[in-house]
Design an enzyme around this catalytic site. Structure first.
Site, PDB file in Angstrom:
ATOM      1  N   HIS A  93       0.860  -1.194   0.000  1.00  0.00           N
ATOM      2  CA  HIS A  93       0.000   0.000   0.000  1.00  0.00           C
ATOM      3  C   HIS A  93       0.892   1.239   0.000  1.00  0.00           C
ATOM      4  O   HIS A  93       1.948   1.257   0.620  1.00  0.00           O
ATOM      5  CB  HIS A  93      -0.913  -0.014   1.235  1.00  0.00           C
ATOM      6  CG  HIS A  93      -1.984   1.026   1.152  1.00  0.00           C
ATOM      7  ND1 HIS A  93      -1.738   2.348   1.411  1.00  0.00           N
ATOM      8  CD2 HIS A  93      -3.291   0.938   0.803  1.00  0.00           C
ATOM      9  CE1 HIS A  93      -2.856   3.040   1.222  1.00  0.00           C
ATOM     10  NE2 HIS A  93      -3.821   2.205   0.855  1.00  0.00           N
ATOM     11  N   GLU A 164      -3.953   2.030  -7.468  1.00  0.00           N
ATOM     12  CA  GLU A 164      -4.335   3.030  -6.480  1.00  0.00           C
ATOM     13  C   GLU A 164      -3.508   4.294  -6.666  1.00  0.00           C
ATOM     14  O   GLU A 164      -2.434   4.432  -6.051  1.00  0.00           O
ATOM     15  CB  GLU A 164      -4.059   2.490  -5.072  1.00  0.00           C
ATOM     16  CG  GLU A 164      -4.930   1.347  -4.652  1.00  0.00           C
ATOM     17  CD  GLU A 164      -5.311   1.488  -3.181  1.00  0.00           C
ATOM     18  OE1 GLU A 164      -6.493   1.550  -2.891  1.00  0.00           O
ATOM     19  OE2 GLU A 164      -4.400   1.593  -2.347  1.00  0.00           O
ATOM     20  N   GLY A 170      -7.861   8.917  -0.367  1.00  0.00           N
ATOM     21  CA  GLY A 170      -8.259   9.815   0.723  1.00  0.00           C
ATOM     22  C   GLY A 170      -8.512  11.248   0.285  1.00  0.00           C
ATOM     23  O   GLY A 170      -8.686  12.129   1.122  1.00  0.00           O
ATOM     24  N   SER A 209     -10.535   6.790  -3.152  1.00  0.00           N
ATOM     25  CA  SER A 209     -11.767   7.580  -3.010  1.00  0.00           C
ATOM     26  C   SER A 209     -12.979   6.935  -3.682  1.00  0.00           C
ATOM     27  O   SER A 209     -13.807   7.623  -4.264  1.00  0.00           O
ATOM     28  CB  SER A 209     -11.558   9.010  -3.510  1.00  0.00           C
ATOM     29  OG  SER A 209     -10.658   9.678  -2.655  1.00  0.00           O
ATOM     30  N   GLY A 230     -11.220   2.316   1.066  1.00  0.00           N
ATOM     31  CA  GLY A 230     -10.659   2.767   2.343  1.00  0.00           C
ATOM     32  C   GLY A 230     -11.735   3.407   3.203  1.00  0.00           C
ATOM     33  O   GLY A 230     -12.549   2.724   3.835  1.00  0.00           O
ATOM     34  N   GLY A 231     -11.773   4.730   3.187  1.00  0.00           N
ATOM     35  CA  GLY A 231     -12.664   5.492   4.075  1.00  0.00           C
ATOM     36  C   GLY A 231     -14.115   5.050   4.010  1.00  0.00           C
ATOM     37  O   GLY A 231     -14.780   4.942   5.053  1.00  0.00           O
TER      38      GLY A 231
HETATM   39  P1  PGA Z   1      -9.782   5.721   0.229  1.00  0.00           P
HETATM   40  O1  PGA Z   1      -8.542   4.770   0.587  1.00  0.00           O
HETATM   41  O2  PGA Z   1     -10.873   4.838  -0.327  1.00  0.00           O
HETATM   42  O3  PGA Z   1     -10.157   6.327   1.559  1.00  0.00           O
HETATM   43  O4  PGA Z   1      -9.292   6.730  -0.734  1.00  0.00           O
HETATM   44  C1  PGA Z   1      -8.105   3.809  -0.315  1.00  0.00           C
HETATM   45  C2  PGA Z   1      -6.916   3.124   0.255  1.00  0.00           C
HETATM   46  O5  PGA Z   1      -6.365   3.565   1.279  1.00  0.00           O
HETATM   47  O6  PGA Z   1      -6.478   2.119  -0.304  1.00  0.00           O
END
Ligand code: PGA
Length: 247
Positions: A93, A164, A170, A209, A230-231
């Site tokens: 990651h 990613e 984020g 995101s 993620g979030g």
């Molecule tokens: P996010 O995070 O969906 O909050 O952007 C993705 C990730 O950390 O892999």
């Protein structure tokens, strides 16, 4: 590094309740990857549901050690993860690369060790905003992919790749469909240059995101085989809508 025993409990129960209301076996694979200290807690919650003949979610971890065992204080081995019922593990990651100095070579080692232990690695690849603006996004992904491609087709076929873009994680703004299409097609070509086109295609998922309101458009792209969330996974309703959008 989100969650607590109490928060995890209510989040997982809400997600499982939501899925059970659909009353059909869900077609897509859903994986949750909590922080290490909570793996046993989530395993216990999932096992209770499995006893009721309802096993929709698998367990994964957010990282693993590059070492197999021994004196590596603070590390968690692949074997420990399988012991805890994990089937999946995220490797490389961008946050691990940024704050724990992981390199493309160590990510490839982790993927190899994960596969040897029977785990499916979710291998993260992504370029920074600066790289993209400099027109170096594809090249940068190639550098990250290279050590894994060098290990060979068997390893590649055992991985799921997650594109990613670092600038999307984020940020609240998902990459555009064009950007995702370009990168996923590129990654697919690089993978196939080693595996050939035979056999079932290696899965390439998108992360950065992903929210419920763009999930349907994301999953409508043929080149996207899933999402790394993620979030939005911290909100049961959002996460359930994303799962629903993938069906
Ligand atoms: P996010 O995070 O969906 O909050 O952007 C993705 C990730 O950390 O892999």
């Amino acid at each position: 590094m989100n969650g607590s025993i109490q928060a995890n409990h209510s989040l997982m129960l809400s997600i499982l309740d939501g899925i059970s209301l659909w009353s059909l076996p869900i077609k897509q694979e859903v994986v949750v990857c909590p922080p290490f200290p909570y793996l046993q807690q989530i395993r216990d919650i999932l096992a209770l549901e499995a006893e009721e003949a309802f096993d929709p979610i698998s367990l994964g971890a957010q990282d693993l050690s590059v070492y197999e065992n021994g004196a590596h204080t603070g590390d968690v081995s692949a074997q420990m993860l399988t012991d805890l019922g994990c089937k999946w593990v995220i490797v490389g990651h961008s946050e691990r690369k940024a704050t724990h100095f992981e390199t493309a070579a160590s990510v490839a080692d982790k993927a190899r060790i994960a596969v040897a232990a029977g785990l499916t690695p979710i291998v993260c690849l992504g370029e920074s905003k600066e790289m993209r603006e400099a027109g170096q996004a594809l090249h940068n992904i190639d550098i990250q992919l290279q050590p894994i491609l060098e290990v060979g087709p068997d390893l590649i076929r055992s991985c799921v790749f997650a594109y990613e873009p670092i600038w999307a994680i984020g940020s609240g703004s998902i990459a555009t469909s064009e950007q995702i299409f370009e990168m996923h097609s590129h990654i697919r070509r690089q993978i196939q240059s080693v595996t050939g086109q035979e056999g079932s295609p290696v899965r390439i998922i998108y992360g950065g995101s992903v929210k419920a309101d763009q999930a349907r458009e994301l999953f409508s792209l043929d080149c996207v085989d899933g999402a790394l969330v993620g979030g939005a996974s911290l909100d049961a309703e959002e996460f359930l809508s994303i799962i629903d959008a993938a069906s």
